[in-house]
Write a protein that holds these residues in place. Structure first.
Motif, PDB file in Angstrom:
ATOM      1  N   THR A 128      11.697   5.262  -1.374  1.00 38.07           N
ATOM      2  CA  THR A 128      11.333   3.848  -1.525  1.00 38.07           C
ATOM      3  C   THR A 128      10.159   3.487  -0.617  1.00 38.07           C
ATOM      4  OG1 THR A 128      13.728   3.480  -1.695  1.00 38.07           O
ATOM      5  CG2 THR A 128      12.324   1.516  -1.584  1.00 38.07           C
TER       6      THR A 128
ATOM      7  N   ALA B 174       6.704   2.148  -1.883  1.00 41.51           N
ATOM      8  CA  ALA B 174       6.356   0.755  -1.581  1.00 41.51           C
ATOM      9  C   ALA B 174       5.039   0.658  -0.821  1.00 41.51           C
ATOM     10  CB  ALA B 174       7.483   0.085  -0.796  1.00 41.51           C
TER      11      ALA B 174
ATOM     12  N   ARG C 162       5.601  -5.460  -5.811  1.00 42.93           N
ATOM     13  CA  ARG C 162       7.060  -5.565  -5.724  1.00 42.93           C
ATOM     14  C   ARG C 162       7.700  -4.233  -6.101  1.00 42.93           C
ATOM     15  NH1 ARG C 162       9.554  -8.831  -2.900  1.00 42.93           N
ATOM     16  NH2 ARG C 162      11.714  -9.206  -3.494  1.00 42.93           N
ATOM     17  N   LEU C 163       8.700  -3.846  -5.348  1.00 46.08           N
ATOM     18  CA  LEU C 163       9.500  -2.670  -5.709  1.00 46.08           C
ATOM     19  C   LEU C 163      10.959  -3.097  -5.774  1.00 46.08           C
ATOM     20  CD1 LEU C 163       9.259   0.969  -4.387  1.00 46.08           C
ATOM     21  CD2 LEU C 163      11.467  -0.144  -4.666  1.00 46.08           C
TER      22      LEU C 163
ATOM     23  N   LEU D 215       8.334  -3.153   5.310  1.00 49.57           N
ATOM     24  CA  LEU D 215       8.186  -3.335   3.865  1.00 49.57           C
ATOM     25  C   LEU D 215       9.217  -4.262   3.248  1.00 49.57           C
ATOM     26  CD1 LEU D 215       7.488   0.439   3.187  1.00 49.57           C
ATOM     27  CD2 LEU D 215       5.838  -1.418   2.798  1.00 49.57           C
TER      28      LEU D 215
ATOM     29  N   ARG E  96       8.335  -6.663   0.398  1.00 53.97           N
ATOM     30  CA  ARG E  96       7.905  -6.122  -0.894  1.00 53.97           C
ATOM     31  C   ARG E  96       9.036  -5.438  -1.658  1.00 53.97           C
ATOM     32  NH1 ARG E  96       2.486  -2.998   0.909  1.00 53.97           N
ATOM     33  NH2 ARG E  96       2.820  -4.147   2.835  1.00 53.97           N
ATOM     34  N   VAL E  97      10.185  -5.196  -0.980  1.00 58.70           N
ATOM     35  CA  VAL E  97      11.243  -4.364  -1.579  1.00 58.70           C
ATOM     36  C   VAL E  97      12.528  -5.153  -1.753  1.00 58.70           C
ATOM     37  CG1 VAL E  97      12.645  -2.272  -1.308  1.00 58.70           C
ATOM     38  CG2 VAL E  97      10.251  -2.274  -0.562  1.00 58.70           C
TER      39      VAL E  97
END
Ligand code: SAH
Ligand code: DHB
Ligand code: MG
Length: 221
Positions: free
Chosen positions: A71, A75, A83-84, A106, A109-110
């Motif tokens: 991940t 990411a 976006r993840l 992160l 964003r995750v």
């Protein structure tokens, strides 16, 4: 014992990857938390990262988070507003992953979603979530075909789909192996072969994670 494959992975990492405190800390936290060491290797993680950059991915979907090692690699390929979404069955894995992802800077964003991935995917399809540019499938292997179908519903022409562990030390050659992971992966190959919407290959790998491979596919226009 350190195998030659591991030493070559170390050589590659030393030359091309450099030191990485956030990823080292993630692997240490995974071990401390009792998570199995079945993350992708460092060179494989960097490969996923580069593939995401090559596709200019702004939205990434991952099935199978574990401690968030892959991940983090993925990411990091995203732009600031990217976006993840990563799907994980085990609450403990998700908790370790969230902490590793936050330490890597992160968290914004995750999105780690806990539960059986198939349920999370069905909810995403029902909610008509925006399509993903890249999907990385790396969870329970018997569900690979179901994950592929869901990935097709959540992508667009030009999107990339990657599946981990499709060689299993050659195990995929065994019909009726009795190993449901092999049977799930063989079913995946049949499904991809029969899917006109995909152009695909699989590439074998050796290294710290032994002899295995990735299936790579692009959704056709
Ligand atoms: N992508 C990770 C490794 C994932 S290991 C990395 O390379 O760092 C596979 C993960 O899939 C495990 O954490 C396991 O708990 C999870 N998993 C297994 N079955 C699942 C399911 N039905 N739904 C979601 N996750 C599942
Ligand atoms: C297994 C799962 C993985 O995702 C992996 O990279 C290696 C092994 C497993 O279930 O055995
Ligand atoms: Mg894997």
């Amino acid at each position: 014992m350190t195998t030659e494959w591991e030493r070559v992975d170390d050589y590659i990492a030393a030359h091309l990857l450099g030191g990485d405190p956030a990823l080292d800390a993630a692997l240490a936290a995974n071990a401390a938390g009792g998570l199995p060491a079945i993350d992708v290797s460092a060179p494989q993680g960097k490969m996923l990262h580069l593939l995401a950059r090559m596709c200019g991915a702004r939205r990434i979907l991952e099935v199978g988070t574990l401690g968030g090692y892959s991940t983090i690699w993925l990411a990091r390929a995203l732009p600031e507003d990217g976006r993840l979404v990563t799907l994980e069955l085990e609450p403990h894995h998700a908790e370790v992953a969230r902490s590793n992802i936050a330490r890597a800077g992160l968290a914004a964003r995750v999105d780690v979603r806990v539960g059986p991935a198939i349920e999370s995917l069905e909810a995403m399809i029902a909610a008509r979530e925006m399509s993903f540019d890249l999907v990385f499938i790396d969870a329970d292997k018997p569900s690979n075909t179901a994950y592929l179908k869901a990935a097709l519903a959540l992508t667009r022409p030009g999107s990339t789909i990657i599946v981990d562990n499709v060689v299993r030390e050659g195990g995929i050659l065994e019909a009726n192996s009795g190993d449901e992971r092999i049977e799930g992966t063989r079913a995946l190959f049949e499904a991809v072969a029969a899917e006109p919407r995909l152009s695909a290959t699989a590439v074998q790998t050796v290294g710290a994670k032994k002899w295995d491979g990735f299936l790579l596919a692009v959704v056709r226009a």
